[in-house]
Design an enzyme around this catalytic site. Structure first.
Site, PDB file in Angstrom:
ATOM      1  N   GLU A 104      44.265 -23.671  79.114  1.00  0.00           N
ATOM      2  CA  GLU A 104      43.256 -24.452  78.391  1.00  0.00           C
ATOM      3  C   GLU A 104      43.219 -23.989  76.941  1.00  0.00           C
ATOM      4  OE1 GLU A 104      41.655 -26.936  77.750  1.00  0.00           O
ATOM      5  OE2 GLU A 104      39.868 -27.046  79.011  1.00  0.00           O
ATOM      6  N   ASP A 105      42.776 -24.869  76.042  1.00  0.00           N
ATOM      7  CA  ASP A 105      42.670 -24.473  74.634  1.00  0.00           C
ATOM      8  C   ASP A 105      41.424 -23.626  74.383  1.00  0.00           C
ATOM      9  OD1 ASP A 105      40.933 -26.617  75.035  1.00  0.00           O
ATOM     10  OD2 ASP A 105      41.548 -27.717  73.251  1.00  0.00           O
ATOM     11  N   ASP A 108      34.101 -23.388  76.261  1.00  0.00           N
ATOM     12  CA  ASP A 108      32.872 -23.441  75.465  1.00  0.00           C
ATOM     13  C   ASP A 108      31.684 -23.283  76.419  1.00  0.00           C
ATOM     14  OD1 ASP A 108      31.296 -23.988  73.168  1.00  0.00           O
ATOM     15  OD2 ASP A 108      31.239 -26.108  73.651  1.00  0.00           O
ATOM     16  N   THR A 112      33.944 -27.705  81.868  1.00  0.00           N
ATOM     17  CA  THR A 112      35.269 -28.280  82.177  1.00  0.00           C
ATOM     18  C   THR A 112      36.032 -27.351  83.113  1.00  0.00           C
ATOM     19  OG1 THR A 112      35.301 -29.261  79.964  1.00  0.00           O
ATOM     20  CG2 THR A 112      37.396 -29.232  81.161  1.00  0.00           C
ATOM     21  N   PHE A 157      32.366 -24.469  65.627  1.00  0.00           N
ATOM     22  CA  PHE A 157      33.378 -25.488  65.887  1.00  0.00           C
ATOM     23  C   PHE A 157      34.652 -25.171  65.109  1.00  0.00           C
ATOM     24  CE2 PHE A 157      35.504 -29.580  65.537  1.00  0.00           C
ATOM     25  CZ  PHE A 157      35.505 -29.941  66.874  1.00  0.00           C
ATOM     26  N   ARG A 170      45.196 -31.853  65.110  1.00  0.00           N
ATOM     27  CA  ARG A 170      45.794 -30.998  66.156  1.00  0.00           C
ATOM     28  C   ARG A 170      47.092 -30.350  65.650  1.00  0.00           C
ATOM     29  NH1 ARG A 170      43.230 -32.184  71.069  1.00  0.00           N
ATOM     30  NH2 ARG A 170      42.621 -34.355  71.366  1.00  0.00           N
TER      31      ARG A 170
HETATM   32  P1  IMP Z   1      33.500 -26.935  77.820  1.00  0.00           P
HETATM   33  O1  IMP Z   1      33.574 -27.831  79.022  1.00  0.00           O
HETATM   34  O2  IMP Z   1      32.158 -27.061  77.137  1.00  0.00           O
HETATM   35  O3  IMP Z   1      33.855 -25.496  78.106  1.00  0.00           O
HETATM   36  O4  IMP Z   1      34.482 -27.508  76.722  1.00  0.00           O
HETATM   37  C1  IMP Z   1      35.827 -27.456  76.813  1.00  0.00           C
HETATM   38  C2  IMP Z   1      36.431 -28.531  75.940  1.00  0.00           C
HETATM   39  O5  IMP Z   1      35.606 -28.853  74.817  1.00  0.00           O
HETATM   40  C3  IMP Z   1      37.721 -28.050  75.339  1.00  0.00           C
HETATM   41  O6  IMP Z   1      38.808 -28.321  76.165  1.00  0.00           O
HETATM   42  C4  IMP Z   1      37.792 -28.812  74.030  1.00  0.00           C
HETATM   43  O7  IMP Z   1      38.376 -30.071  74.237  1.00  0.00           O
HETATM   44  C5  IMP Z   1      36.364 -29.024  73.623  1.00  0.00           C
HETATM   45  N1  IMP Z   1      35.915 -28.043  72.595  1.00  0.00           N
HETATM   46  C6  IMP Z   1      35.010 -27.052  72.784  1.00  0.00           C
HETATM   47  N2  IMP Z   1      34.812 -26.350  71.642  1.00  0.00           N
HETATM   48  C7  IMP Z   1      35.642 -26.906  70.720  1.00  0.00           C
HETATM   49  C8  IMP Z   1      35.908 -26.593  69.333  1.00  0.00           C
HETATM   50  O8  IMP Z   1      35.363 -25.671  68.714  1.00  0.00           O
HETATM   51  N3  IMP Z   1      36.840 -27.386  68.731  1.00  0.00           N
HETATM   52  C9  IMP Z   1      37.483 -28.413  69.359  1.00  0.00           C
HETATM   53  N4  IMP Z   1      37.249 -28.734  70.640  1.00  0.00           N
HETATM   54  C10 IMP Z   1      36.336 -27.989  71.329  1.00  0.00           C
END
Ligand code: IMP
Length: 182
Positions: A104-105, A108, A112, A157, A170
């Site tokens: 995963e990238d 947060d 997900t 962010f 990207r």
């Molecule tokens: P989570 O479900 O809140 O953990 O979010 C995961 C997804 O949110 C990542 O796969 C990203 O697509 C997006 N995301 C969360 N933080 C950032 C950020 O700082 N920049 C860009 N995308 C983000």
């Protein structure tokens, strides 16, 4: 590295250079290689954001017998999480009895990651590990902790190296953080 990146009316400043990123990619790759010794790995790249990290990480891990699959999830709109995680594309490879490494990238809220692991476990993998380029521990709404983290970062962010703002930027080799208002 550019001094500032402007996109959709927002300004971003340098955060992690490509060289610094690659050093941590190498470290995470060697940890994964060690842990997967004798395993039967399938690397699952989470689209869209993880495609660049996954490409570098998988080549660095260097396990020729490992397979690569893709899933696609979305939860973000603009610069914040909607709190609602949607699976857009399901699994493209059989993982029954396999050692899965999700790539995963960024983690947060963790929503997900938790949903994805839940979905994948229905396909009977032997093991599931989770590698992320970036982790924002202060944003967690789930208490989820990834097995491999290249960088723990502040809850700001960021863009670049696969991470987007509304699908843009990207392509940037380095990572940038949103500029603080003075
Ligand atoms: P989570 O479900 O809140 O953990 O979010 C995961 C997804 O949110 C990542 O796969 C990203 O697509 C997006 N995301 C969360 N933080 C950032 C950020 O700082 N920049 C860009 N995308 C983000």
């Amino acid at each position: 590295m550019e001094n500032k990146v402007r996109v959709n009316g927002l300004t971003f400043v340098p955060y992690l250079t490509h060289d610094v990123i690659m050093k941590e990619v190498e470290r995470v790759a060697s940890e994964i290689r060690e842990d997967l010794k004798g395993g039967d790995p399938v690397f699952i790249c989470v689209l869209n954001g993880a495609f660049i990290f996954a490409a570098d990480l998988i080549r660095e891990i260097g396990m020729n017998e490992g397979k690569i699959a893709f899933v696609r999830y979305a939860s973000y709109e603009g610069t914040s999480s909607t709190g609602h995680v949607r699976q857009l594309t399901g699994l493209t490879e059989d993982i029954d009895g396999k050692d899965v490494v999700i790539i995963e990238d960024i983690v947060d809220t963790g929503l997900t990651a938790v949903k994805m692991i839940d979905d994948l476990k229905k396909h009977n993998p032997r093991s599931v590990r989770f590698a992320t380029l970036l982790h924002k521990p202060a944003s967690s709404r789930t208490g989820f902790t990834p097995d491999y983290v290249a960088f723990n970062i502040e809850p700001k962010f960021i863009i670049g190296y696969g991470l987007d703002l509304d699908g843009k930027v990207r392509n940037l080799k380095d990572i940038y953080v949103i500029e603080e208002e003075e």
